[in-house]
Design an enzyme around this catalytic site. Structure first.
Site, mmCIF file in Angstrom:
data_model
loop_
_atom_site.group_PDB
_atom_site.id
_atom_site.type_symbol
_atom_site.label_atom_id
_atom_site.label_comp_id
_atom_site.label_asym_id
_atom_site.label_seq_id
_atom_site.Cartn_x
_atom_site.Cartn_y
_atom_site.Cartn_z
ATOM 1 N N THR A 159 0.159 -7.347 -2.749
ATOM 2 C CA THR A 159 0.284 -7.936 -4.085
ATOM 3 C C THR A 159 0.437 -6.774 -5.065
ATOM 4 O O THR A 159 -0.534 -6.048 -5.324
ATOM 5 C CB THR A 159 -0.968 -8.765 -4.454
ATOM 6 N N LYS A 168 3.440 -15.272 -6.505
ATOM 7 C CA LYS A 168 2.060 -14.889 -6.194
ATOM 8 C C LYS A 168 1.266 -14.622 -7.487
ATOM 9 O O LYS A 168 0.127 -15.060 -7.633
ATOM 10 C CB LYS A 168 2.072 -13.638 -5.308
ATOM 11 N N LYS A 218 -7.398 -6.831 -10.602
ATOM 12 C CA LYS A 218 -6.094 -6.170 -10.413
ATOM 13 C C LYS A 218 -4.959 -7.182 -10.555
ATOM 14 O O LYS A 218 -3.983 -6.952 -11.260
ATOM 15 C CB LYS A 218 -6.054 -5.531 -9.016
HETATM 16 P P1 NAD Z 1 -7.804 -3.206 1.878
HETATM 17 O O1 NAD Z 1 -8.178 -2.212 0.850
HETATM 18 O O2 NAD Z 1 -8.862 -3.822 2.727
HETATM 19 O O3 NAD Z 1 -6.725 -2.572 2.879
HETATM 20 C C1 NAD Z 1 -5.709 -1.716 2.495
HETATM 21 C C2 NAD Z 1 -5.487 -0.709 3.614
HETATM 22 O O4 NAD Z 1 -4.421 0.159 3.228
HETATM 23 C C3 NAD Z 1 -6.703 0.167 3.880
HETATM 24 O O5 NAD Z 1 -7.015 0.154 5.263
HETATM 25 C C4 NAD Z 1 -6.259 1.550 3.420
HETATM 26 O O6 NAD Z 1 -6.840 2.610 4.155
HETATM 27 C C5 NAD Z 1 -4.764 1.466 3.638
HETATM 28 N N1 NAD Z 1 -4.000 2.433 2.863
HETATM 29 C C6 NAD Z 1 -4.129 2.787 1.565
HETATM 30 N N2 NAD Z 1 -3.221 3.718 1.231
HETATM 31 C C7 NAD Z 1 -2.499 3.969 2.358
HETATM 32 C C8 NAD Z 1 -1.426 4.842 2.660
HETATM 33 N N3 NAD Z 1 -0.904 5.656 1.749
HETATM 34 N N4 NAD Z 1 -0.939 4.840 3.908
HETATM 35 C C9 NAD Z 1 -1.459 4.029 4.856
HETATM 36 N N5 NAD Z 1 -2.489 3.187 4.631
HETATM 37 C C10 NAD Z 1 -2.995 3.158 3.395
HETATM 38 O O7 NAD Z 1 -6.980 -4.345 1.099
HETATM 39 P P2 NAD Z 1 -6.703 -5.833 1.595
HETATM 40 O O8 NAD Z 1 -7.816 -6.719 1.165
HETATM 41 O O9 NAD Z 1 -6.277 -5.799 3.002
HETATM 42 O O10 NAD Z 1 -5.474 -6.212 0.627
HETATM 43 C C11 NAD Z 1 -4.192 -5.703 0.854
HETATM 44 C C12 NAD Z 1 -3.252 -6.378 -0.135
HETATM 45 O O11 NAD Z 1 -3.296 -7.802 0.067
HETATM 46 C C13 NAD Z 1 -3.624 -6.143 -1.604
HETATM 47 O O12 NAD Z 1 -2.476 -5.957 -2.356
HETATM 48 C C14 NAD Z 1 -4.345 -7.428 -1.987
HETATM 49 O O13 NAD Z 1 -4.248 -7.724 -3.367
HETATM 50 C C15 NAD Z 1 -3.605 -8.454 -1.157
HETATM 51 N N6 NAD Z 1 -4.377 -9.651 -0.838
HETATM 52 C C16 NAD Z 1 -5.676 -9.546 -0.449
HETATM 53 C C17 NAD Z 1 -6.397 -10.699 -0.157
HETATM 54 C C18 NAD Z 1 -7.841 -10.632 0.278
HETATM 55 O O14 NAD Z 1 -8.501 -11.685 0.324
HETATM 56 N N7 NAD Z 1 -8.374 -9.461 0.617
HETATM 57 C C19 NAD Z 1 -5.774 -11.955 -0.266
HETATM 58 C C20 NAD Z 1 -4.435 -12.025 -0.627
HETATM 59 C C21 NAD Z 1 -3.743 -10.861 -0.918
#
Ligand code: NAD
Length: 345
Positions: A143, A218, A293
């Site tokens: 997102t 979204k 965010k």
């Molecule tokens: P998270 O922080 O748990 O996971 C993100 C991952 O990306 C982490 O493991 C981190 O180490 C990795 N990362 C960061 N920078 C990186 C890089 N340069 N190279 C490789 N890996 C890297 O986040 P999440 O909860 O999994 O959310 C991910 C996306 O999905 C976000 O944009 C969030 O808004 C969206 N989202 C989350 C949810 C939820 O319920 N958690 C629901 C819908 C959408």
């Protein structure tokens, strides 16, 4: 929307120079087995990406291979361990770099926290050199903001590859159960390629329109969710303070016109919905920082469109204040109810 068209036209200068740099250092050869049918890449094995990649691996042929990358090495090593103990299936390789992923994969899925991460990751893909003779499909499920997604997409397409935005709804539960809803922004010619892939990780794929529209959908949805969550918390708060029993008030709302997802499924008042984050100390669920965010991204999207938002500013401040409060930090976004009570005192 003239601003969106303007954003599309501007190819970021830093990226152009990255493409010209042709950094061929740290190239790793992925010979693959002769049996390999398709090579997949997955970047970002966090709360969402990890279970998504797990479902993807479980549903692709055992002869395929999947290359994973995350800056958090414990996530990638845990993934490999789990894959090994799950028995036969697609082979899993931990990439040494992002460039390994883009070079070795036909399809790359990214699931990253914020626009800056998506931008940096795709800059690396491009800097690694993307061979035009092997057109790849990049699917970004993060997102992020509309502008970054459009810029990243046009930089990838300019090199002869496909890029779609496919943010998700359904949270960690949906990611684990492969029941996510994907909001797909893709040109008609790419939908057929992206859809069967997304179906391995989700239940509903909604093609919203051209690139960028998945993100717009979204952000519109999450703007509405941000507001309905605050409104539910406020309505429950004053109703309870004026003597109503929480479950009775929620029952009334849920068979009346105020009914919404926060009132019915994710009620912010502890004890009203068994199993909701509020009933377990606001643990799990959708973090208040993620909602904060997403609301800021929605505000930026509305700004791009020149669309006026009346409710956004006080809600933005409320989420930001809740996120900063020691008793609310790191909790589910329904914790704004608790924050209101703390603020009332
Ligand atoms: P998270 O922080 O748990 O996971 C993100 C991952 O990306 C982490 O493991 C981190 O180490 C990795 N990362 C960061 N920078 C990186 C890089 N340069 N190279 C490789 N890996 C890297 O986040 P999440 O909860 O999994 O959310 C991910 C996306 O999905 C976000 O944009 C969030 O808004 C969206 N989202 C989350 C949810 C939820 O319920 N958690 C629901 C819908 C959408």
């Amino acid at each position: 929307m003239p601003a969106l068209r303007h954003a599309l036209r501007r190819a970021p200068a830093a990226w152009k120079s990255a493409c010209n740099r042709q950094s061929w250092t740290s190239v790793r050869c992925f010979s693959g087995s002769p049996m390999t049918q398709a090579n997949w890449g997955f970047v970002g094995l966090g709360q969402m990406g990890y279970p998504m990649a797990k479902n993807l691996r479980a549903k692709i042929p055992a002869t395929d291979s999947i290359t994973i990358y995350d800056i958090n090495e414990s996530a990638t090593s845990q993934f490999v361990e789990e894959a090994n103990s799950a028995g036969p299936g697609a082979s899993v390789t931990i990439a040494k770099s992002l460039q390994d992923v883009s070079r070795s994969s036909d399809t790359v899925i990214t699931m990253l926290p914020q626009p800056k991460h998506v931008q940096a990751v795709y800059e690396e893909f491009i800097a690694g050199g993307l061979d035009k003779s092997n057109p790849r499909l990049f699917i970004d499920c993060s997102t992020i903001d509309v502008k970054t997604s459009l810029e990243v997409g046009s930089s990838i397409r300019a090199l002869g590859h496909d890029f779609v935005d496919a943010p998700v709804s359904g949270g960690v539960v949906g990611a684990s159960a492969a029941t996510l809803t994907f909001m797909l922004g893709a040109s008609d010619s790419v939908v057929g390629k992206a859809q069967p892939i997304l179906e391995k990780m989700g239940k509903r794929i909604i093609h919203m329109g051209n690139p960028g529209t998945g993100i717009v959908g979204k952000l519109a949805n999450n703007y509405l969710l941000a507001m309905s969550n605050v409104a539910t918390a406020e309505a429950m708060n004053f109703g309870i303070k004026l003597g109503l029993e929480p479950k009775t008030l929620a029952s009334l709302i849920n068979c009346s016109t105020g009914k919404c997802w926060p009132s019915e499924t994710n009620n912010p008042v502890p004890g009203v919905v068994e199993g909701a984050p509020s009933s377990r100390g606001y643990q799990g669920g959708f973090g208040v920082s993620l909602m904060s965010k997403d609301l800021k991204l929605a505000i930026a999207a509305a700004d791009l469109a020149g669309a006026k938002l009346i409710l956004a500013e006080p809600a933005r401040k409320l989420y930001e204040d809740a996120e900063a409060h020691a008793d609310c930090k790191g909790k589910d976004f329904s914790v704004v109810y608790k924050y209101l009570q703390l603020a009332d005192k």
